[in-house]
Design an enzyme around this catalytic site. Structure first.
Site, PDB file in Angstrom:
ATOM      1  N   ARG A  23       0.843  -1.198   0.000  1.00 21.10           N
ATOM      2  CA  ARG A  23       0.000   0.000   0.000  1.00 21.10           C
ATOM      3  C   ARG A  23       0.881   1.251   0.000  1.00 21.10           C
ATOM      4  O   ARG A  23       2.092   1.162   0.233  1.00 21.10           O
ATOM      5  CB  ARG A  23      -0.962  -0.007   1.192  1.00 21.10           C
ATOM      6  CG  ARG A  23      -0.311  -0.345   2.551  1.00 21.10           C
ATOM      7  CD  ARG A  23      -0.988   0.355   3.659  1.00 21.10           C
ATOM      8  NE  ARG A  23      -0.892   1.781   3.467  1.00 21.10           N
ATOM      9  CZ  ARG A  23       0.207   2.494   3.724  1.00 21.10           C
ATOM     10  NH1 ARG A  23       1.295   1.927   4.199  1.00 21.10           N
ATOM     11  NH2 ARG A  23       0.230   3.805   3.495  1.00 21.10           N
ATOM     12  N   ALA A  25       1.023   4.961  -2.437  1.00 23.71           N
ATOM     13  CA  ALA A  25       1.051   5.104  -3.895  1.00 23.71           C
ATOM     14  C   ALA A  25       2.388   4.728  -4.522  1.00 23.71           C
ATOM     15  O   ALA A  25       2.428   4.027  -5.541  1.00 23.71           O
ATOM     16  CB  ALA A  25       0.679   6.540  -4.256  1.00 23.71           C
ATOM     17  N   ARG A  66      -6.669  -0.964  -7.457  1.00 23.43           N
ATOM     18  CA  ARG A  66      -7.030   0.204  -6.638  1.00 23.43           C
ATOM     19  C   ARG A  66      -7.205   1.412  -7.554  1.00 23.43           C
ATOM     20  O   ARG A  66      -6.261   1.818  -8.228  1.00 23.43           O
ATOM     21  CB  ARG A  66      -5.960   0.474  -5.552  1.00 23.43           C
ATOM     22  CG  ARG A  66      -5.902  -0.640  -4.515  1.00 23.43           C
ATOM     23  CD  ARG A  66      -5.196  -0.213  -3.250  1.00 23.43           C
ATOM     24  NE  ARG A  66      -5.997   0.679  -2.443  1.00 23.43           N
ATOM     25  CZ  ARG A  66      -5.541   1.295  -1.348  1.00 23.43           C
ATOM     26  NH1 ARG A  66      -4.289   1.141  -0.975  1.00 23.43           N
ATOM     27  NH2 ARG A  66      -6.333   2.081  -0.642  1.00 23.43           N
ATOM     28  N   CYS A 131      -1.874   9.389   7.824  1.00 21.01           N
ATOM     29  CA  CYS A 131      -1.623   8.140   7.097  1.00 21.01           C
ATOM     30  C   CYS A 131      -0.125   7.824   7.097  1.00 21.01           C
ATOM     31  O   CYS A 131       0.614   8.235   8.010  1.00 21.01           O
ATOM     32  CB  CYS A 131      -2.190   8.202   5.672  1.00 21.01           C
ATOM     33  SG  CYS A 131      -2.369   6.579   4.897  1.00 21.01           S
ATOM     34  N   ASP A 200      -2.186  10.497  -3.237  1.00 19.99           N
ATOM     35  CA  ASP A 200      -2.398   9.357  -4.133  1.00 19.99           C
ATOM     36  C   ASP A 200      -2.535   9.834  -5.567  1.00 19.99           C
ATOM     37  O   ASP A 200      -2.091   9.164  -6.499  1.00 19.99           O
ATOM     38  CB  ASP A 200      -3.604   8.543  -3.690  1.00 19.99           C
ATOM     39  CG  ASP A 200      -3.256   7.800  -2.417  1.00 19.99           C
ATOM     40  OD1 ASP A 200      -3.383   8.401  -1.346  1.00 19.99           O
ATOM     41  OD2 ASP A 200      -2.784   6.650  -2.510  1.00 19.99           O
ATOM     42  N   ASN A 210      -5.944  12.298  -1.263  1.00 20.46           N
ATOM     43  CA  ASN A 210      -5.118  11.549  -0.309  1.00 20.46           C
ATOM     44  C   ASN A 210      -6.049  10.865   0.691  1.00 20.46           C
ATOM     45  O   ASN A 210      -7.283  11.017   0.643  1.00 20.46           O
ATOM     46  CB  ASN A 210      -4.135  12.491   0.390  1.00 20.46           C
ATOM     47  CG  ASN A 210      -3.065  11.742   1.179  1.00 20.46           C
ATOM     48  OD1 ASN A 210      -2.462  10.796   0.674  1.00 20.46           O
ATOM     49  ND2 ASN A 210      -2.837  12.127   2.419  1.00 20.46           N
ATOM     50  N   LYS A 211      -5.456  10.125   1.621  1.00 20.70           N
ATOM     51  CA  LYS A 211      -6.203   9.342   2.609  1.00 20.70           C
ATOM     52  C   LYS A 211      -7.360  10.123   3.213  1.00 20.70           C
ATOM     53  O   LYS A 211      -7.206  11.297   3.554  1.00 20.70           O
ATOM     54  CB  LYS A 211      -5.218   8.890   3.700  1.00 20.70           C
ATOM     55  CG  LYS A 211      -5.784   8.051   4.813  1.00 20.70           C
ATOM     56  CD  LYS A 211      -6.548   6.836   4.354  1.00 20.70           C
ATOM     57  CE  LYS A 211      -5.755   5.925   3.435  1.00 20.70           C
ATOM     58  NZ  LYS A 211      -6.602   4.853   2.825  1.00 20.70           N
TER      59      LYS A 211
HETATM   60  C1  RUB Z   1      -1.960   5.751   1.508  1.00 23.04           C
HETATM   61  C2  RUB Z   1      -1.990   7.237   1.401  1.00 23.04           C
HETATM   62  C3  RUB Z   1      -0.652   7.924   1.265  1.00 23.04           C
HETATM   63  C4  RUB Z   1      -0.342   8.086  -0.230  1.00 23.04           C
HETATM   64  C5  RUB Z   1       1.082   8.539  -0.463  1.00 23.04           C
HETATM   65  O1  RUB Z   1      -3.246   5.177   1.413  1.00 23.04           O
HETATM   66  O2  RUB Z   1      -3.008   7.886   1.319  1.00 23.04           O
HETATM   67  O3  RUB Z   1      -0.654   9.200   1.835  1.00 23.04           O
HETATM   68  O4  RUB Z   1      -0.531   6.854  -0.882  1.00 23.04           O
HETATM   69  O5  RUB Z   1       1.980   7.523  -0.083  1.00 23.04           O
HETATM   70  P1  RUB Z   1      -3.413   3.592   1.532  1.00 23.04           P
HETATM   71  P2  RUB Z   1       3.452   7.473  -0.713  1.00 23.04           P
HETATM   72  O6  RUB Z   1      -2.866   3.192   2.860  1.00 23.04           O
HETATM   73  O7  RUB Z   1      -4.888   3.370   1.393  1.00 23.04           O
HETATM   74  O8  RUB Z   1      -2.645   2.985   0.374  1.00 23.04           O
HETATM   75  O9  RUB Z   1       4.052   8.814  -0.452  1.00 23.04           O
HETATM   76  O10 RUB Z   1       4.161   6.371   0.022  1.00 23.04           O
HETATM   77  O11 RUB Z   1       3.333   7.213  -2.173  1.00 23.04           O
END
Ligand code: RUB
Length: 321
Positions: A23, A25, A66, A131, A200, A210-211
């Site tokens: 999980r 992005a 997703r 998150c 995301d 985002n979350k």
């Molecule tokens: C994760 C989430 C993160 C983004 C960015 O949601 O919202 O803030 O994905 O993450 P989930 P990154 O837990 O539902 O995947 O910076 O690691 O790409």
């Protein structure tokens, strides 16, 4: 393997993304590129066309896991766009190399983004996180590497509690961490210098997806005068939004919020209410101070220029060919 089968490891990666074993992005994008390489490496296709069909099928299975994290289709597009060759071996080689290039670029971009984001953080600052975002954390890591002292107030992030992963990572780096429930965020905003979140997807108008809970946090932060910084590599930019498409918000299973046993334990009418579990929300650009990317920081309203530069105005869908 029949023409339309995907390799079991690809199916497993897709399943891990869907169930959130994999999980975030950037991590999803990395895993998806790696899965295409596996499909290419392990295939016993007997013609370049058959291998290409398998790769498209694998991309489709991965794509459908997703819907909100655009880094996933952006990763699949990148890898597929660099595949060519007249023989099975040539197609295989180009797919494996293309995936490796994508993964390497992803890593470099995150490091570069971290350095840009760290410049916004001063020695002694406290950040509030929501998150678990590897892009957001790379800004903290780079600031620590610059010798700055950073503290963090970490939101738990219901229902999946990814805040615990953030807290664990920050503690590993020696950052003092205060963990709070989501509803305590406003109470603690007075104590923080920046809200620092990931994304995301980012839409052409600068909206940040985002979350779930990010938008409420950003509105509260604006009310308190706390700047909101979004750390997002350019693979989070959503090219389809340039042509008017909206970003689909993923709805997840209600059991993430209430288990079957908890529902059954409710007196009266346990089936008499609906549960909604959106995984993400949309923060309008007016609540965001800066979007930090590996190409520098941007006011949200100007990311559209960057998007046009990077993607033009048309996007293809290689998994649909
Ligand atoms: C994760 C989430 C993160 C983004 C960015 O949601 O919202 O803030 O994905 O993450 P989930 P990154 O837990 O539902 O995947 O910076 O690691 O790409």
């Amino acid at each position: 393997m029949s023409e339309h089968d995907v390799h079991p490891d690809v199916a497993e990666t897709a399943d891990d993304i869907a169930t959130m074993e994999i999980r975030g992005a950037a991590t999803i994008a990395n895993a998806a590129a790696g899965a295409l390489a596996t499909q290419a490496r392990e295939s016993d296709a007997d013609s370049p066309e058959a291998l290409l069909t398998e790769l498209r099928e694998a991309a489709k299975v991965l794509y459908e896991t997703r819907p909100t994290a655009v880094s996933l289709p952006n990763a699949l597009r990148f890898v597929m766009a660099h595949i060519d060759g007249d023989t099975v071996e040539a197609v295989r080689k180009s797919a494996v190399e293309s995936a490796a290039t994508f993964q390497r670029d992803l890593d470099h971009a995150q490091d570069r983004l971290g350095e840009v984001g760290a410049n916004r953080l001063r020695d002694g600052d406290t950040v509030m996180t929501h998150c678990h975002s590897t892009d957001a954390l790379s800004c903290v890591k780079a600031a620590l590497d610059q010798g700055k002292h950073i503290e963090a107030i970490v939101k738990e992030t219901r229902p999946r509690k990814q805040g615990h992963i953030t807290a664990e990572q920050l503690r590993e780096w020696g950052v003092p961490v205060t963990l709070v429930v989501d509803s305590a965020a406003r109470r603690y905003l007075n104590d923080v210098d920046h809200v620092l979140v990931g994304a995301d997807s980012i839409a052409a108008d600068g909206s940040v997806i985002n979350k779930i809970g990010t938008s409420g946090l950003a509105v509260n932060a604006r009310d308190r005068g706390t700047p909101v910084m979004v750390a997002a590599q350019t693979i989070k930019l959503h090219p389809d939004t340039l042509t008017g498409h909206t970003v689909e918000i993923e709805m997840r299973d209600e059991t993430e919020i209430i288990s079957d046993e908890e529902r059954e334990a409710i007196q009266g009418d346990p089936d008499g209410f609906t549960v909604r579990n959106p995984a993400f929300d949309v923060t309008p650009p007016r609540y965001v101070d800066a979007i930090v990317t590996e190409r520098g920081q941007f006011p949200p309203e100007s990311v559209v220029v960057l998007m046009r530069d990077l993607f033009g105005s048309e996007t293809d869908r290689p998994w649909e060919v």
